[in-house]
Design an enzyme around this catalytic site. Sequence first.
Site, short mmCIF file in Angstrom:
data_model
loop_
_atom_site.label_atom_id
_atom_site.label_comp_id
_atom_site.label_asym_id
_atom_site.label_seq_id
_atom_site.Cartn_x
_atom_site.Cartn_y
_atom_site.Cartn_z
N ASP A 67 0.82 -1.22 0.00
CA ASP A 67 0.00 0.00 0.00
C ASP A 67 0.85 1.27 0.00
O ASP A 67 2.07 1.22 0.20
CB ASP A 67 -0.97 0.00 1.20
CG ASP A 67 -0.31 -0.47 2.51
OD1 ASP A 67 0.92 -0.50 2.59
OD2 ASP A 67 -1.05 -0.79 3.45
N ASN A 136 -7.69 -3.07 14.31
CA ASN A 136 -9.05 -3.41 13.91
C ASN A 136 -9.07 -4.60 12.95
O ASN A 136 -10.06 -4.84 12.28
CB ASN A 136 -9.74 -2.19 13.28
CG ASN A 136 -8.98 -1.68 12.05
OD1 ASN A 136 -8.06 -2.32 11.58
ND2 ASN A 136 -9.39 -0.53 11.54
N HIS A 138 -7.22 -4.93 10.24
CA HIS A 138 -6.94 -4.65 8.83
C HIS A 138 -5.62 -5.29 8.38
O HIS A 138 -4.70 -5.49 9.18
CB HIS A 138 -6.99 -3.15 8.51
CG HIS A 138 -5.86 -2.33 9.01
ND1 HIS A 138 -5.99 -1.01 9.37
CD2 HIS A 138 -4.53 -2.61 9.19
CE1 HIS A 138 -4.82 -0.53 9.73
NE2 HIS A 138 -3.92 -1.48 9.63
N GLU A 143 -9.86 -2.05 5.49
CA GLU A 143 -10.47 -1.71 6.77
C GLU A 143 -11.76 -2.51 6.99
O GLU A 143 -12.34 -3.01 6.02
CB GLU A 143 -10.81 -0.21 6.78
CG GLU A 143 -9.60 0.71 6.58
CD GLU A 143 -8.77 0.88 7.84
OE1 GLU A 143 -8.88 0.07 8.77
OE2 GLU A 143 -7.99 1.85 7.90
C1 F6R Z 1 1.49 -1.60 6.28
C2 F6R Z 1 0.10 -1.98 6.37
C3 F6R Z 1 -0.68 -2.03 7.65
C4 F6R Z 1 0.15 -2.40 8.86
C5 F6R Z 1 -0.73 -2.43 10.12
C6 F6R Z 1 0.05 -2.74 11.37
O1 F6R Z 1 1.96 -1.66 4.94
O2 F6R Z 1 -0.44 -2.20 5.35
O3 F6R Z 1 -1.72 -2.96 7.47
O4 F6R Z 1 0.74 -3.64 8.66
O5 F6R Z 1 -1.36 -1.19 10.28
O6 F6R Z 1 0.95 -1.69 11.59
P1 F6R Z 1 2.04 -1.74 12.75
O7 F6R Z 1 2.98 -2.84 12.41
O8 F6R Z 1 2.67 -0.38 12.74
O9 F6R Z 1 1.29 -2.01 14.02
#
Ligand code: F6R
Length: 241
Positions: A67, A136, A138, A143
């Site tokens: 992303d 959440n 994701h 989301e």
């Molecule tokens: C990152 C991504 C997100 C993160 C998720 C967890 O490319 O797509 O889905 O993997 O938000 O983030 P952290 O590791 O910062 O808790």
Amino acid sequence: MKIIRAKDYQDLSRKAGQIIASLVTLKPDCVLGLATGSTPIGTYKYLIEQYNNGDLDFSQVSSVNLDEYKGLPRTHDQSYYYFMHENLFDKVNIDLANTNLPDGMEPDSDKACADYDAVIESMGGVDLQLLGLGHNGHIGFNEPSDQFKKGTHCVTLSQRTIEANTRFFASEADVPRQAYTMGIGNIMNAKKVLLVVSGADKAEAVKNCFFGPITPQWQASILQLHKDVVIVADEAALSLV
Ligand code: F6R
């Protein structure tokens, strides 16, 4: 689904790094699906160490990231392009021409997403997709919703994700409101999925995604249907299961 219990973040990072390193060794021209966020940083550090020791060669590896924020230039220190260069690409011998992220500066969402799906398609399949897990549930920026999305699409970030990401920006108002993300279909097409999750604040998401029903309200729950998923989680993240 295989769950590997790690003692702590360092142990998790080493174990996840070893899984990626063994793939790069066995298949030097593999396609890695990569993630940003705090959790994979230790995994990337492990890979950089192995590269510096002369044990890993990324020269034939290609990559495709999950992303990118919409509207952040690549030079912005919170763009995922910048993150990947800081945390991996500039520290190993990967050919930058073989690294790919969605074009966050393409204002036409349909074009940006169609172009990125074409890039993924042209790579002939992702061998291993690395994922973090949102509070959440994701994965990428998929989301909670009433559906699973197939291909790359433009998302409006949930309030919870904006709040979680505020720590990286000067203020909440500076957090971009939209992002381009691979869809659940893109992620499920990967031959292998490696999800890393750390900390007690993720325990509820782990419980709901991997020990509950499959539902788009917890997007990562779809991974229960993937035939080759490895979750590397530390004890804190597994504390509710
Ligand atoms: C990152 C991504 C997100 C993160 C998720 C967890 O490319 O797509 O889905 O993997 O938000 O983030 P952290 O590791 O910062 O808790």
